[in-house]
Each structure stands twice: as C-alpha cells, then as structure tokens.
Design a protein around this motif. Structure first.
Motif, PDB file in Angstrom:
ATOM      1  N   ALA A  21       0.844  -1.172  -0.054  1.00  0.00           N
ATOM      2  CA  ALA A  21       0.051  -0.033  -0.106  1.00  0.00           C
ATOM      3  C   ALA A  21       0.957   1.053   0.026  1.00  0.00           C
ATOM      4  O   ALA A  21       0.461   2.287  -0.608  1.00  0.00           O
ATOM      5  N   MET A  22       1.987   1.241   0.760  1.00  0.00           N
ATOM      6  CA  MET A  22       2.910   2.518   0.787  1.00  0.00           C
ATOM      7  C   MET A  22       3.571   2.560  -0.616  1.00  0.00           C
ATOM      8  O   MET A  22       4.130   3.767  -0.961  1.00  0.00           O
ATOM      9  N   GLY A  23       3.479   1.532  -1.296  1.00  0.00           N
ATOM     10  CA  GLY A  23       4.246   1.732  -2.658  1.00  0.00           C
ATOM     11  C   GLY A  23       3.562   2.447  -3.562  1.00  0.00           C
ATOM     12  O   GLY A  23       4.265   3.036  -4.606  1.00  0.00           O
ATOM     13  N   LEU A  24       2.275   2.959  -3.193  1.00  0.00           N
ATOM     14  CA  LEU A  24       1.489   3.714  -4.095  1.00  0.00           C
ATOM     15  C   LEU A  24       2.031   5.261  -4.048  1.00  0.00           C
ATOM     16  O   LEU A  24       1.847   6.088  -4.708  1.00  0.00           O
ATOM     17  N   GLY A  25       2.832   5.431  -2.800  1.00  0.00           N
ATOM     18  CA  GLY A  25       3.409   6.846  -2.566  1.00  0.00           C
ATOM     19  C   GLY A  25       4.472   7.233  -3.560  1.00  0.00           C
ATOM     20  O   GLY A  25       5.072   8.326  -3.651  1.00  0.00           O
ATOM     21  N   ILE A  26       4.850   6.147  -4.286  1.00  0.00           N
ATOM     22  CA  ILE A  26       6.117   6.446  -5.372  1.00  0.00           C
ATOM     23  C   ILE A  26       5.746   6.194  -6.912  1.00  0.00           C
ATOM     24  O   ILE A  26       6.517   5.936  -7.688  1.00  0.00           O
ATOM     25  N   VAL A  27       4.351   6.045  -7.168  1.00  0.00           N
ATOM     26  CA  VAL A  27       3.947   5.858  -8.674  1.00  0.00           C
ATOM     27  C   VAL A  27       4.494   6.919  -9.440  1.00  0.00           C
ATOM     28  O   VAL A  27       4.515   6.901 -10.619  1.00  0.00           O
ATOM     29  N   TRP A  28       4.746   7.951  -8.670  1.00  0.00           N
ATOM     30  CA  TRP A  28       4.846   9.446  -9.567  1.00  0.00           C
ATOM     31  C   TRP A  28       6.527   9.183 -10.233  1.00  0.00           C
ATOM     32  O   TRP A  28       6.785   9.841 -11.193  1.00  0.00           O
ATOM     33  N   LEU A  29       7.117   8.048  -9.799  1.00  0.00           N
ATOM     34  CA  LEU A  29       8.655   7.878 -10.314  1.00  0.00           C
ATOM     35  C   LEU A  29       8.517   6.963 -11.411  1.00  0.00           C
ATOM     36  O   LEU A  29       9.518   6.227 -11.597  1.00  0.00           O
ATOM     37  N   VAL A  30       7.486   6.939 -12.224  1.00  0.00           N
ATOM     38  CA  VAL A  30       7.258   6.040 -13.400  1.00  0.00           C
ATOM     39  C   VAL A  30       8.444   6.365 -14.128  1.00  0.00           C
ATOM     40  O   VAL A  30       8.822   5.252 -15.104  1.00  0.00           O
ATOM     41  N   PHE A  31       8.882   7.410 -14.351  1.00  0.00           N
ATOM     42  CA  PHE A  31      10.069   7.629 -15.480  1.00  0.00           C
ATOM     43  C   PHE A  31      11.446   7.240 -14.905  1.00  0.00           C
ATOM     44  O   PHE A  31      12.477   7.273 -15.502  1.00  0.00           O
ATOM     45  N   ILE A  32      11.559   6.691 -13.399  1.00  0.00           N
ATOM     46  CA  ILE A  32      12.911   6.628 -12.998  1.00  0.00           C
ATOM     47  C   ILE A  32      13.881   5.623 -13.592  1.00  0.00           C
ATOM     48  O   ILE A  32      15.096   5.737 -13.821  1.00  0.00           O
ATOM     49  N   ALA A  33      13.282   4.488 -14.351  1.00  0.00           N
ATOM     50  CA  ALA A  33      13.942   3.692 -14.871  1.00  0.00           C
ATOM     51  C   ALA A  33      14.422   3.926 -16.240  1.00  0.00           C
ATOM     52  O   ALA A  33      15.329   3.200 -16.899  1.00  0.00           O
ATOM     53  N   GLU A  34      13.861   5.295 -16.944  1.00  0.00           N
ATOM     54  CA  GLU A  34      14.236   5.502 -17.991  1.00  0.00           C
ATOM     55  C   GLU A  34      15.090   6.917 -18.311  1.00  0.00           C
ATOM     56  O   GLU A  34      15.185   7.506 -19.091  1.00  0.00           O
ATOM     57  N   PHE A  67       9.181   0.654 -15.428  1.00  0.00           N
ATOM     58  CA  PHE A  67       8.900   1.003 -14.063  1.00  0.00           C
ATOM     59  C   PHE A  67       8.355  -0.356 -13.032  1.00  0.00           C
ATOM     60  O   PHE A  67       8.767  -0.422 -11.895  1.00  0.00           O
ATOM     61  N   CYS A  68       7.146  -0.807 -13.685  1.00  0.00           N
ATOM     62  CA  CYS A  68       6.778  -2.162 -12.955  1.00  0.00           C
ATOM     63  C   CYS A  68       7.871  -3.158 -12.874  1.00  0.00           C
ATOM     64  O   CYS A  68       7.704  -3.727 -11.600  1.00  0.00           O
ATOM     65  N   ILE A  69       8.509  -3.474 -13.593  1.00  0.00           N
ATOM     66  CA  ILE A  69       9.793  -4.339 -13.360  1.00  0.00           C
ATOM     67  C   ILE A  69      10.567  -3.945 -12.304  1.00  0.00           C
ATOM     68  O   ILE A  69      10.826  -4.715 -11.449  1.00  0.00           O
ATOM     69  N   ALA A  70      11.142  -2.635 -12.381  1.00  0.00           N
ATOM     70  CA  ALA A  70      12.076  -2.149 -11.191  1.00  0.00           C
ATOM     71  C   ALA A  70      11.256  -1.895  -9.887  1.00  0.00           C
ATOM     72  O   ALA A  70      11.991  -2.282  -8.795  1.00  0.00           O
ATOM     73  N   LEU A  71       9.923  -2.051 -10.160  1.00  0.00           N
ATOM     74  CA  LEU A  71       9.037  -1.643  -8.592  1.00  0.00           C
ATOM     75  C   LEU A  71       9.322  -3.361  -8.257  1.00  0.00           C
ATOM     76  O   LEU A  71       9.160  -3.077  -7.085  1.00  0.00           O
ATOM     77  N   ALA A  72       8.945  -3.961  -9.117  1.00  0.00           N
ATOM     78  CA  ALA A  72       8.696  -5.528  -8.495  1.00  0.00           C
ATOM     79  C   ALA A  72      10.207  -5.881  -7.946  1.00  0.00           C
ATOM     80  O   ALA A  72      10.221  -6.472  -6.640  1.00  0.00           O
ATOM     81  N   LEU A  73      11.197  -5.464  -8.492  1.00  0.00           N
ATOM     82  CA  LEU A  73      12.402  -6.085  -8.030  1.00  0.00           C
ATOM     83  C   LEU A  73      12.892  -5.131  -6.710  1.00  0.00           C
ATOM     84  O   LEU A  73      13.377  -6.010  -5.805  1.00  0.00           O
ATOM     85  N   ALA A  74      12.576  -3.747  -6.715  1.00  0.00           N
ATOM     86  CA  ALA A  74      12.843  -3.089  -5.498  1.00  0.00           C
ATOM     87  C   ALA A  74      11.844  -3.696  -4.361  1.00  0.00           C
ATOM     88  O   ALA A  74      12.495  -3.608  -3.330  1.00  0.00           O
ATOM     89  N   PHE A  75      10.925  -3.985  -4.378  1.00  0.00           N
ATOM     90  CA  PHE A  75      10.029  -4.494  -3.643  1.00  0.00           C
ATOM     91  C   PHE A  75      10.448  -5.794  -2.947  1.00  0.00           C
ATOM     92  O   PHE A  75      10.583  -5.900  -1.740  1.00  0.00           O
ATOM     93  N   LEU A  76      11.056  -6.598  -3.893  1.00  0.00           N
ATOM     94  CA  LEU A  76      11.812  -7.933  -3.237  1.00  0.00           C
ATOM     95  C   LEU A  76      13.084  -7.440  -2.491  1.00  0.00           C
ATOM     96  O   LEU A  76      13.174  -8.166  -1.271  1.00  0.00           O
ATOM     97  N   VAL A  77      13.719  -6.779  -3.079  1.00  0.00           N
ATOM     98  CA  VAL A  77      15.057  -6.404  -2.218  1.00  0.00           C
ATOM     99  C   VAL A  77      14.833  -5.904  -0.986  1.00  0.00           C
ATOM    100  O   VAL A  77      15.279  -5.895  -0.195  1.00  0.00           O
ATOM    101  N   GLY A  78      13.808  -4.841  -0.987  1.00  0.00           N
ATOM    102  CA  GLY A  78      13.456  -4.029   0.265  1.00  0.00           C
ATOM    103  C   GLY A  78      13.167  -4.873   1.270  1.00  0.00           C
ATOM    104  O   GLY A  78      13.397  -4.747   2.608  1.00  0.00           O
ATOM    105  N   THR A  79      11.959  -5.598   0.758  1.00  0.00           N
ATOM    106  CA  THR A  79      11.233  -6.592   2.106  1.00  0.00           C
ATOM    107  C   THR A  79      12.207  -7.641   2.524  1.00  0.00           C
ATOM    108  O   THR A  79      12.078  -7.908   3.600  1.00  0.00           O
TER     109      THR A  79
END
Length: 215
Positions: free
Chosen positions: A62-75, A134-146
């Motif tokens: 749920a807290m991941g919704l706070g960084i959806v604005w970073l959609v461009f970060i992987a590019e 962004f979705c790929i980076a988000l999923a990998l970051a979620f795994l790394v972080g948790t």
C-alpha cells in the motif's frame, strides 16, 4: 545526385543503462526497506510470525502507491542520451551524434560523421515502455527491500537473544527475588518498537499503543 545523410541512430551506453537500473532499484528498494521495517514495527511480533509478516507486506504494498510518480525513473538514461543530449548539442551548434561543430560552417550535415543535424528524436514522453520498465523495477525493488528488511529484523532479534544469553540469567532471579526483565528497542527505522524480555515468559513484542508510564 547528393547522397542522403545516414539515419541517426542514437543509443544508450550499456554502463548508463545498468547504472540507471541500479539506481532505480536501489532507491525504491531502500524506500520499501524502510516501509516494511516500519510496518513490522507497527505489527509487533517476535521471531517468525507469518501473520505479522503478511500484514506488514500488505502495508508495504500500500505504501508503494506513494512512489508511482517515479514512473520515469528507470528511463533516466534514455531521457538524457536519446532525447535531452541530442537537442542540447544541436542548440550549441554541434552534431547530435558525435558532438562535432557544424553550425559554424553553415551546413546541416556533420562533416565528421555525416549525420543530418535536423533529424532529431522527439522530446521525451512517458509511454507504455516506461510504465513496463517501472513495473519491473518496482517489483525487483519490492523484493530487495522487503527481504533486506526481514534480514535486518532477524539479525536484530539474534542480537537480543545474544544479549540475554550473555547475562547468564538462567536462574531468572534478581537480587530482590523478582524475575529479571529487559526492554529492547528495535533498530532504525523501527526504533519506536519495543521488545520485552522476562526470565519467566521470554520475549514479547510490546504493542506501540501500550507505551507510557502506566504500562
């Protein structure tokens, strides 16, 4: 018959692409690490507790919704090398491909690489490719972080157990005849969370809303 300029082929260096992915996953992974550790502190438990881990995981998502604005970060590398840099070079009177001065000679073709200076890529715009990355980076970051947060929590709890063992408190009785009690604080960022140890009952995570002098 004049030869046509070769088609401009802008590319992103491999090192820049890898660095962009590493920064994206690292930054968002740190965010998820902090978020998961905080959620674990809000759902107090000690040891492996599947219920607390599941609750914290859903809270982290749920807290991941706070960084959806970073959609461009992987590019970010693509934004610079494929869009921003070519336009900036042309504005400075240089070839968008190799950076050789061209405007000074009053020509639209680069004398170094033969590129057409007027043939530029469009300005950057967020598209489906950016969302997918962004979705790929988000999923990998979620795994790394948790996972990293759970590793730190487990190490913190091992340290608590080690502290108790080092006190040689097998008897569990203090000089006053009362059971020995110790209160631990978890590591940052869940330092607000407390864990009590009692020589009779062992470890017990303290609900945060029970803090205070009257506890």
């Amino acid at each position: 018959m004049n030869e046509e300029s070769p088609e401009l082929r802008f590319g992103v260096p491999v090192w820049a692409s890898l660095l962009g992915w590493a920064l994206a996953i690292g930054f968002m992974g740190f965010y998820f690490h902090v978020a998961h550790a905080v959620m674990r502190g809000l759902a107090p438990s000690f040891g492996i507790d599947s219920g607390a881990i599941a609750t914290a995981t859903f809270g982290t998502i749920a807290m991941g919704l706070g960084i959806v604005w970073l959609v461009f970060i992987a590019e970010l590398p693509e934004m610079w090398f494929l869009h921003r840099r070519p336009h900036r070079l042309v504005k400075d009177g240089r070839c968008p491909m190799c950076g050789h001065p061209v405007r000074a000679a009053g020509v639209n073709k680069c004398g170094e690489c033969g590129a057409d200076v007027d043939h530029l890529p469009p300005s950057y715009a967020v598209g489906w490719r950016a969302v997918k990355r962004f979705c790929i980076a988000l999923a990998l970051a979620f795994l790394v972080g948790t996972i990293s947060a759970e590793i730190v929590i487990a190490a913190d709890e091992r340290s608590m157990r080690s502290t108790v063992r080092s006190m040689n408190s097998q008897a569990g009785i203090t000089a006053t005849g009362k059971p020995l009690e110790i209160t631990f604080s978890r590591r940052w960022p869940a330092s607000f969370s407390r864990v009590d140890w009692n020589s009779e009952f062992g470890f017990r995570a303290v609900p945060i809303f029970s803090y205070g002098p009257g506890r």
